[in-house]
Design a protein around this motif. Structure first.
Motif, PDB file in Angstrom:
ATOM      1  N   VAL A   2      38.731   4.492   7.979  1.00 41.75           N
ATOM      2  CA  VAL A   2      39.790   5.488   7.874  1.00 41.75           C
ATOM      3  C   VAL A   2      40.276   5.572   6.429  1.00 41.75           C
ATOM      4  O   VAL A   2      40.627   4.547   5.825  1.00 41.75           O
ATOM      5  CB  VAL A   2      40.969   5.133   8.805  1.00 41.75           C
ATOM      6  N   ILE A   3      40.294   6.789   5.890  1.00 41.73           N
ATOM      7  CA  ILE A   3      40.815   7.040   4.547  1.00 41.73           C
ATOM      8  C   ILE A   3      41.950   8.048   4.670  1.00 41.73           C
ATOM      9  O   ILE A   3      41.707   9.224   4.977  1.00 41.73           O
ATOM     10  CB  ILE A   3      39.736   7.594   3.594  1.00 41.73           C
ATOM     11  N   ALA A   4      43.195   7.602   4.471  1.00 48.87           N
ATOM     12  CA  ALA A   4      44.334   8.516   4.422  1.00 48.87           C
ATOM     13  C   ALA A   4      44.404   9.077   3.005  1.00 48.87           C
ATOM     14  O   ALA A   4      44.422   8.319   2.034  1.00 48.87           O
ATOM     15  CB  ALA A   4      45.623   7.786   4.777  1.00 48.87           C
ATOM     16  N   ALA A   5      44.436  10.404   2.902  1.00 51.61           N
ATOM     17  CA  ALA A   5      44.371  11.034   1.580  1.00 51.61           C
ATOM     18  C   ALA A   5      45.509  12.020   1.395  1.00 51.61           C
ATOM     19  O   ALA A   5      45.724  12.899   2.226  1.00 51.61           O
ATOM     20  CB  ALA A   5      43.030  11.746   1.407  1.00 51.61           C
ATOM     21  N   PHE A   6      46.227  11.852   0.279  1.00 48.40           N
ATOM     22  CA  PHE A   6      47.279  12.799  -0.089  1.00 48.40           C
ATOM     23  C   PHE A   6      47.172  13.065  -1.578  1.00 48.40           C
ATOM     24  O   PHE A   6      47.311  12.144  -2.395  1.00 48.40           O
ATOM     25  CB  PHE A   6      48.662  12.250   0.261  1.00 48.40           C
ATOM     26  N   GLU A  27      31.142   5.377  10.107  1.00 49.91           N
ATOM     27  CA  GLU A  27      31.799   6.637  10.416  1.00 49.91           C
ATOM     28  C   GLU A  27      32.993   6.721   9.482  1.00 49.91           C
ATOM     29  O   GLU A  27      33.820   5.803   9.451  1.00 49.91           O
ATOM     30  CB  GLU A  27      32.256   6.634  11.872  1.00 49.91           C
ATOM     31  N   VAL A  28      33.089   7.779   8.691  1.00 47.33           N
ATOM     32  CA  VAL A  28      34.170   7.920   7.723  1.00 47.33           C
ATOM     33  C   VAL A  28      35.129   9.009   8.205  1.00 47.33           C
ATOM     34  O   VAL A  28      34.736  10.177   8.323  1.00 47.33           O
ATOM     35  CB  VAL A  28      33.632   8.267   6.317  1.00 47.33           C
ATOM     36  N   ILE A  29      36.367   8.613   8.494  1.00 49.13           N
ATOM     37  CA  ILE A  29      37.379   9.565   8.947  1.00 49.13           C
ATOM     38  C   ILE A  29      38.370   9.779   7.809  1.00 49.13           C
ATOM     39  O   ILE A  29      39.104   8.863   7.430  1.00 49.13           O
ATOM     40  CB  ILE A  29      38.108   9.054  10.200  1.00 49.13           C
ATOM     41  N   ILE A  30      38.372  10.986   7.251  1.00 55.73           N
ATOM     42  CA  ILE A  30      39.336  11.346   6.207  1.00 55.73           C
ATOM     43  C   ILE A  30      40.519  12.028   6.889  1.00 55.73           C
ATOM     44  O   ILE A  30      40.340  13.013   7.610  1.00 55.73           O
ATOM     45  CB  ILE A  30      38.722  12.299   5.166  1.00 55.73           C
ATOM     46  N   VAL A  31      41.715  11.499   6.671  1.00 50.73           N
ATOM     47  CA  VAL A  31      42.915  12.118   7.224  1.00 50.73           C
ATOM     48  C   VAL A  31      43.697  12.719   6.064  1.00 50.73           C
ATOM     49  O   VAL A  31      44.306  11.994   5.274  1.00 50.73           O
ATOM     50  CB  VAL A  31      43.787  11.096   7.983  1.00 50.73           C
ATOM     51  N   ASP A  32      43.655  14.043   5.954  1.00 50.41           N
ATOM     52  CA  ASP A  32      44.389  14.715   4.879  1.00 50.41           C
ATOM     53  C   ASP A  32      45.846  14.868   5.297  1.00 50.41           C
ATOM     54  O   ASP A  32      46.162  15.511   6.302  1.00 50.41           O
ATOM     55  CB  ASP A  32      43.789  16.080   4.584  1.00 50.41           C
ATOM     56  N   ASP A  33      46.727  14.274   4.497  1.00 48.94           N
ATOM     57  CA  ASP A  33      48.159  14.240   4.842  1.00 48.94           C
ATOM     58  C   ASP A  33      48.903  15.385   4.149  1.00 48.94           C
ATOM     59  O   ASP A  33      49.838  15.152   3.381  1.00 48.94           O
ATOM     60  CB  ASP A  33      48.737  12.876   4.451  1.00 48.94           C
ATOM     61  N   ALA A  34      48.447  16.622   4.429  1.00 52.70           N
ATOM     62  CA  ALA A  34      49.088  17.834   3.889  1.00 52.70           C
ATOM     63  C   ALA A  34      49.067  17.848   2.361  1.00 52.70           C
ATOM     64  O   ALA A  34      50.094  18.083   1.713  1.00 52.70           O
ATOM     65  CB  ALA A  34      50.509  17.985   4.416  1.00 52.70           C
ATOM     66  N   SER A  35      47.899  17.609   1.799  1.00 53.40           N
ATOM     67  CA  SER A  35      47.759  17.629   0.334  1.00 53.40           C
ATOM     68  C   SER A  35      48.026  19.024  -0.215  1.00 53.40           C
ATOM     69  O   SER A  35      47.749  20.039   0.437  1.00 53.40           O
ATOM     70  CB  SER A  35      46.349  17.183  -0.074  1.00 53.40           C
ATOM     71  N   GLY A  36      48.519  19.071  -1.447  1.00 51.90           N
ATOM     72  CA  GLY A  36      48.782  20.352  -2.110  1.00 51.90           C
ATOM     73  C   GLY A  36      47.783  20.660  -3.200  1.00 51.90           C
ATOM     74  O   GLY A  36      47.932  21.654  -3.915  1.00 51.90           O
ATOM     75  N   ASP A  37      46.755  19.813  -3.347  1.00 54.33           N
ATOM     76  CA  ASP A  37      45.737  20.042  -4.378  1.00 54.33           C
ATOM     77  C   ASP A  37      44.404  20.361  -3.700  1.00 54.33           C
ATOM     78  O   ASP A  37      44.364  20.930  -2.619  1.00 54.33           O
ATOM     79  CB  ASP A  37      45.653  18.840  -5.322  1.00 54.33           C
ATOM     80  N   THR A  57      43.634  16.456  10.011  1.00 54.34           N
ATOM     81  CA  THR A  57      44.668  16.978   9.113  1.00 54.34           C
ATOM     82  C   THR A  57      46.049  16.806   9.717  1.00 54.34           C
ATOM     83  O   THR A  57      46.217  16.736  10.940  1.00 54.34           O
ATOM     84  CB  THR A  57      44.434  18.473   8.814  1.00 54.34           C
ATOM     85  N   SER A  58      47.046  16.740   8.841  1.00 52.41           N
ATOM     86  CA  SER A  58      48.448  16.700   9.239  1.00 52.41           C
ATOM     87  C   SER A  58      49.103  18.018   8.857  1.00 52.41           C
ATOM     88  O   SER A  58      48.834  18.558   7.781  1.00 52.41           O
ATOM     89  CB  SER A  58      49.179  15.540   8.538  1.00 52.41           C
ATOM     90  N   GLY A  59      49.971  18.511   9.718  1.00 49.40           N
ATOM     91  CA  GLY A  59      50.665  19.756   9.421  1.00 49.40           C
ATOM     92  C   GLY A  59      51.706  19.609   8.336  1.00 49.40           C
ATOM     93  O   GLY A  59      52.048  20.570   7.640  1.00 49.40           O
ATOM     94  N   ALA A  60      52.227  18.399   8.176  1.00 49.19           N
ATOM     95  CA  ALA A  60      53.213  18.091   7.138  1.00 49.19           C
ATOM     96  C   ALA A  60      52.954  16.689   6.642  1.00 49.19           C
ATOM     97  O   ALA A  60      52.321  15.880   7.328  1.00 49.19           O
ATOM     98  CB  ALA A  60      54.637  18.205   7.702  1.00 49.19           C
ATOM     99  N   ASN A  61      53.408  16.396   5.432  1.00 48.66           N
ATOM    100  CA  ASN A  61      53.204  15.062   4.874  1.00 48.66           C
ATOM    101  C   ASN A  61      54.025  14.044   5.657  1.00 48.66           C
ATOM    102  O   ASN A  61      55.245  14.094   5.671  1.00 48.66           O
ATOM    103  CB  ASN A  61      53.594  15.031   3.396  1.00 48.66           C
ATOM    104  N   GLU A  62      53.324  13.131   6.327  1.00 52.15           N
ATOM    105  CA  GLU A  62      53.982  12.146   7.191  1.00 52.15           C
ATOM    106  C   GLU A  62      53.896  10.724   6.647  1.00 52.15           C
ATOM    107  O   GLU A  62      54.477   9.815   7.216  1.00 52.15           O
ATOM    108  CB  GLU A  62      53.359  12.197   8.586  1.00 52.15           C
ATOM    109  N   GLY A  63      53.136  10.519   5.587  1.00 56.97           N
ATOM    110  CA  GLY A  63      53.010   9.203   4.999  1.00 56.97           C
ATOM    111  C   GLY A  63      51.760   8.479   5.464  1.00 56.97           C
ATOM    112  O   GLY A  63      51.106   8.873   6.446  1.00 56.97           O
ATOM    113  N   PRO A  64      51.404   7.396   4.764  1.00 58.54           N
ATOM    114  CA  PRO A  64      50.138   6.700   5.044  1.00 58.54           C
ATOM    115  C   PRO A  64      50.073   6.074   6.434  1.00 58.54           C
ATOM    116  O   PRO A  64      49.002   6.029   7.040  1.00 58.54           O
ATOM    117  CB  PRO A  64      50.069   5.630   3.950  1.00 58.54           C
TER     118      PRO A  64
END
Length: 328
Positions: A2-6, A27-37, A57-64
């Motif tokens: 699991v890779i949490a990415a912001f 298995e690589v799971i990327i969780v995009d935490d509502a990045s703006g870039d 993906t997250s609808g809003a930035n929720e933190g790691p």
């Protein structure tokens, strides 16, 4: 994995490629935490190029914590590894940790950390000594004793263990979703209170990006951690109400000590900017208001002296390598 990415557009490809370079299937799971870039765009490009990559993906930035929890629930492998988006794995990491986990019937397996200076683009040392391959069984008291923030030689709360998925699922263990700083300590301690068998090896396979490089003396610019020492201290104090903790005087004493140490870090965080800005009068005022800042200043100067020695040795090694290549 699991890779949490912001907002990780500068580091995500490196992290994912290090995961895909493992010598075991992943298995690589990327969780995009509502990045703006461009993080999500890069993640989709990686997914198109590699069938092992999945995206949440997250609808809003929720933190790691919340982002990693999404990945943990979605993971399908026997083991779950956490990789920060600004860090990387050595190619043999997962194979080595899996072998250790099976050999010791462990629920958590962690390794030493390679300290990586982002701007110098080099490993500058390890978090723990490497006296040969030493494997330790970590128990709750041992863990907290080595997680006294700002005082332990290395804070075990910064380890990045691999978790046995079955253990996590059957005990419903997750990161505290409201904790954005110190969440690794929180989950590891919860696992230990749930009687996890925790193995730590002195071998280093995880490339941990320093917030401030030992050799370059520059900020990496890659960390997205929202420092919240108040929340860390409150969490440590709240642990004192756990039944397992209340019945253990050593754990109670160590958690109180950790909370006090975090309080000292909080005080130092108000004085340190004056040191960085070279404002001696403001620094002296902050030092006089909080006497606990004096040992913090001493530790800071000692570590800076250590880092300066490391930087000088690095420069000397570079010159020696250049000289040898010229001669050859």
């Amino acid at each position: 994995m699991v890779i949490a990415a912001f907002n990780a557009e500068e580091s995500l490809v490196r992290a994912v490629e290090s995961a895909l370079a493992q010598t075991v299937p992943v298995e690589v799971i990327i969780v995009d935490d509502a990045s703006g870039d461009q993080t999500l765009k890069l993640a989709f490009a990686l997914m198109r190029a590699h069938p092992q990559v999945r995206i949440l993906t997250s609808g809003a930035n929720e933190g790691p914590s919340a982002a990693r929890n999404k990945g943990i629930v979605a993971a399908r492998g026997e083991w779950i590894a956490i990789l920060d988006a600004d860090d990387a794995f050595a190619p043999e990491r997962l194979r080595q940790l899996m072998m250790l986990g099976e050999r010791h019937d462990a629920d958590m397996v962690a390794d030493n950390l390679c300290l990586y200076d982002w701007n110098a683009d080099r490993v500058v040392g390890t978090a723990l000594p490497q006296p040969g391959e030493v494997v330790r069984h970590i128990h709750p008291v041992d863990f907290v004793r080595n997680a006294i923030t700002g005082q332990s030689r290395f804070d075990f709360g910064q380890l990045k263990p691999m978790f046995r998925r079955r253990f996590m699922m059957t005990r419903c263990l997750r990161y505290p979703p409201d904790l954005r700083h110190g969440e690794d300590f929180a989950l590891m301690f919860d696992c230990l209170l749930a009687d996890a068998r925790f193995i730590l090896t002195s071998e280093a396979y995880y490339l941990f990006t320093q917030r401030h490089g030992s050799i370059s003396a520059q900020a990496s610019g890659q960390s997205r951690t929202h420092l919240n020492l108040h929340a860390m201290r409150d969490h440590s104090l709240a642990l004192l109400d756990r039944p397992r903790v209340r019945g253990d005087r050593r754990l109670t004493a160590l958690l109180n000590r950790r909370a006090r140490a975090i309080g000292q870090q909080l005080s130092w965080s108000r004085a340190y900017p004056h040191l960085r800005a070279r404002q001696p009068l403001a620094l002296m005022g902050a030092m006089m208001r909080e006497w606990s800042n004096w040992p913090m200043l001493a530790r800071h100067l000692f570590r800076r002296w250590q880092n300066r020695g490391m930087m000088i040795r690095g420069v000397q090694a570079d010159r020696s390598n250049l000289s040898n290549s010229t001669l050859s």
